[in-house]
Scaffold this motif. Structure first.
Motif, short mmCIF file in Angstrom:
data_model
loop_
_atom_site.label_atom_id
_atom_site.label_comp_id
_atom_site.label_asym_id
_atom_site.label_seq_id
_atom_site.Cartn_x
_atom_site.Cartn_y
_atom_site.Cartn_z
N GLY A 212 38.48 49.05 30.59
CA GLY A 212 38.71 48.13 31.69
C GLY A 212 37.65 47.06 31.79
N PHE A 213 36.38 47.45 31.70
CA PHE A 213 35.29 46.47 31.76
C PHE A 213 35.30 45.56 30.54
CE2 PHE A 213 33.23 49.54 34.75
CZ PHE A 213 33.06 48.66 35.80
N TRP A 214 35.59 46.12 29.38
CA TRP A 214 35.55 45.31 28.17
C TRP A 214 36.67 44.26 28.15
CZ3 TRP A 214 32.24 44.34 24.40
CH2 TRP A 214 32.71 43.71 23.24
N ASN A 215 37.85 44.63 28.62
CA ASN A 215 39.00 43.73 28.56
C ASN A 215 39.12 42.82 29.78
OD1 ASN A 215 39.88 44.67 26.07
ND2 ASN A 215 41.11 46.29 26.98
N SER A 216 38.31 43.02 30.78
CA SER A 216 38.44 42.24 32.01
C SER A 216 37.98 40.80 31.80
CB SER A 216 37.61 42.88 33.13
OG SER A 216 37.69 42.09 34.30
N PHE A 217 38.82 39.86 32.22
CA PHE A 217 38.44 38.45 32.21
C PHE A 217 38.74 37.76 33.53
CE2 PHE A 217 42.93 38.26 31.25
CZ PHE A 217 43.37 37.11 31.90
N PHE A 218 39.67 38.33 34.32
CA PHE A 218 40.09 37.65 35.54
C PHE A 218 38.97 37.63 36.58
CE2 PHE A 218 42.60 37.33 39.54
CZ PHE A 218 43.18 36.10 39.28
N SER A 219 38.22 38.72 36.67
CA SER A 219 37.11 38.74 37.62
C SER A 219 36.07 37.69 37.26
CB SER A 219 36.46 40.13 37.65
OG SER A 219 37.37 41.11 38.12
N ALA A 220 35.78 37.55 35.98
CA ALA A 220 34.82 36.53 35.54
C ALA A 220 35.36 35.13 35.81
CB ALA A 220 34.51 36.70 34.06
N LEU A 221 36.66 34.97 35.65
CA LEU A 221 37.28 33.67 35.93
C LEU A 221 37.14 33.30 37.41
CD1 LEU A 221 39.01 31.36 34.68
CD2 LEU A 221 41.02 32.68 35.34
N LEU A 222 37.15 34.30 38.28
CA LEU A 222 37.05 34.05 39.72
C LEU A 222 35.61 33.86 40.18
CD1 LEU A 222 39.60 36.60 41.25
CD2 LEU A 222 39.87 34.12 41.06
N TYR A 223 34.72 34.72 39.69
CA TYR A 223 33.38 34.82 40.29
C TYR A 223 32.28 34.14 39.48
CZ TYR A 223 35.92 38.55 42.69
OH TYR A 223 36.84 39.27 43.39
N ILE A 224 32.50 33.88 38.20
CA ILE A 224 31.45 33.32 37.35
C ILE A 224 31.76 31.86 37.05
CG2 ILE A 224 30.15 33.55 35.22
CD1 ILE A 224 29.81 35.90 37.08
N ASN A 225 30.96 30.96 37.59
CA ASN A 225 31.13 29.53 37.34
C ASN A 225 30.29 29.04 36.17
OD1 ASN A 225 32.88 29.24 39.61
ND2 ASN A 225 31.08 29.18 40.95
N ASP A 226 29.19 29.72 35.89
CA ASP A 226 28.32 29.35 34.79
C ASP A 226 28.93 29.83 33.48
OD1 ASP A 226 26.31 28.76 33.03
OD2 ASP A 226 24.76 29.96 34.02
N THR A 227 29.33 28.89 32.61
CA THR A 227 29.97 29.27 31.35
C THR A 227 29.03 30.06 30.44
OG1 THR A 227 29.36 27.13 30.39
CG2 THR A 227 31.53 27.30 31.42
N GLY A 228 27.73 29.92 30.64
CA GLY A 228 26.78 30.69 29.84
C GLY A 228 26.80 32.17 30.16
#
Length: 297
Positions: A212-228
């Motif tokens: 689940g953690f490895w495949n998750s991208f939606f949470s990062a899309l919502l909460y992480i604005n820094d592309t780095g």
């Protein structure tokens, strides 16, 4: 008397039925294996073969690592891979610790607040928190652009808590009572008695969290604005779905890049390999852990 042992009420299948089952099984395996082989082959195929094949190769004429050199040359994929590994390891550790302690507390009769807490856990299986309330909560906690925003909101999964609670409840009560008589506290019982007997279910739940953690991208899309700080799956989605570049510093001359399909498949292979390497070590526990609680004697 027949030399074949036939179960009462059942007859052995005919050769035609067995052959049909074999064909169906082979077809299902091909549906899974052929696309995966195509992904690996396209990532390794030379430029000319990929272009002539229209972007999908089943068997490369020669091995070329140009696509992998391209995705790792700019540092974007390398950094995202490190981020994903860190989130997966830390997230799985936090999630397992939270799930095990909560499940053990709910499995002990007479624990303070166990019944209301169990109802809350079961309710979480039926009612999701919603996208906007989740975002507002993460924002109010100051977790935006923080890696903890990818871990803490999903640190406890209700289904996994129920599975582990069921396993803990089936452990012999006499064994736990004897540990208490010897002076062990609840934490010592959990660490020294319960967990050593729970390797199978712990491995299965840990694998669920890890994937689940490895495949998750939606949470990062919502909460992480820094592309780095983007994990690998979000980089993969951005490049494959949105068809955008991986980084301006990757390769200045666009004609030097391998075909787009080769780069996409190379990123996909990089995102799959870590799970494939971990799964064989946990596979022997998987069947036992999944059947936990299914049969009671």
């Amino acid at each position: 008397m027949s030399h074949q042992t036939v179960i009462a009420g059942m007859t052995p299948p005919s050769r035609a039925v067995r052959a049909l089952k074999g064909l169906v099984l082979a077809a299902l395996c091909a549906v899974v294996v052929v696309p995966f082989l195509g992904v690996v082959a396209t990532s390794l195929a030379p430029r000319k073969q990929v272009v002539e094949a229209g972007g999908f190769v089943l068997w490369p004429s020669s091995v070329s690592l140009d696509a992998y050199e391209a995705i790792f040359s700019g540092g974007v994929v390398s950094r995202a891979l490190v981020v994903s590994l860190g989130i997966t390891v830390a997230g799985t550790a936090v999630a397992l610790a939270s799930t095990i302690t909560l499940a053990y507390a709910l499995s002990r009769p007479g624990s303070f607040g166990s019944r209301p807490m169990l109802m809350i856990v079961l309710a979480s299986l039926l009612f999701g928190p919603g996208l906007i309330p989740s975002y507002l909560l993460v924002q109010s906690l100051g977790l935006l652009d923080s890696y903890w925003s990818l871990v803490l909101p999903v640190a406890v999964n209700g289904f996994n808590v129920v599975v582990m609670r069921s396993f803990f409840m089936e452990l012999p009560q006499e064994l736990l009572d004897s540990a208490r008589i010897d002076g062990a506290g609840e934490m010592q019982i959990l660490l020294r008695v319960v967990l050593p007997l729970s390797k199978a279910v712990t491995a299965v739940v840990g694998l669920f969290y890890m994937v689940g953690f490895w495949n998750s991208f939606f949470s990062a899309l919502l909460y992480i604005n820094d592309t780095g700080k983007w994990p690998l799956q979000l980089v993969l989605r951005t490049y494959v779905v949105n068809n955008t570049a991986l980084g301006t510093d990757q390769i200045s001359a666009s004609e030097a890049l391998p075909p787009q399909q080769s780069i996409q498949m190379a990123i996909l292979v990089v995102s799959i390999v870590p799970i494939l390497l971990v799964y064989p070590f946990l596979q022997r526990h998987f069947a036992k852990g999944m059947l936990t609680g299914a049969v009671k004697g």
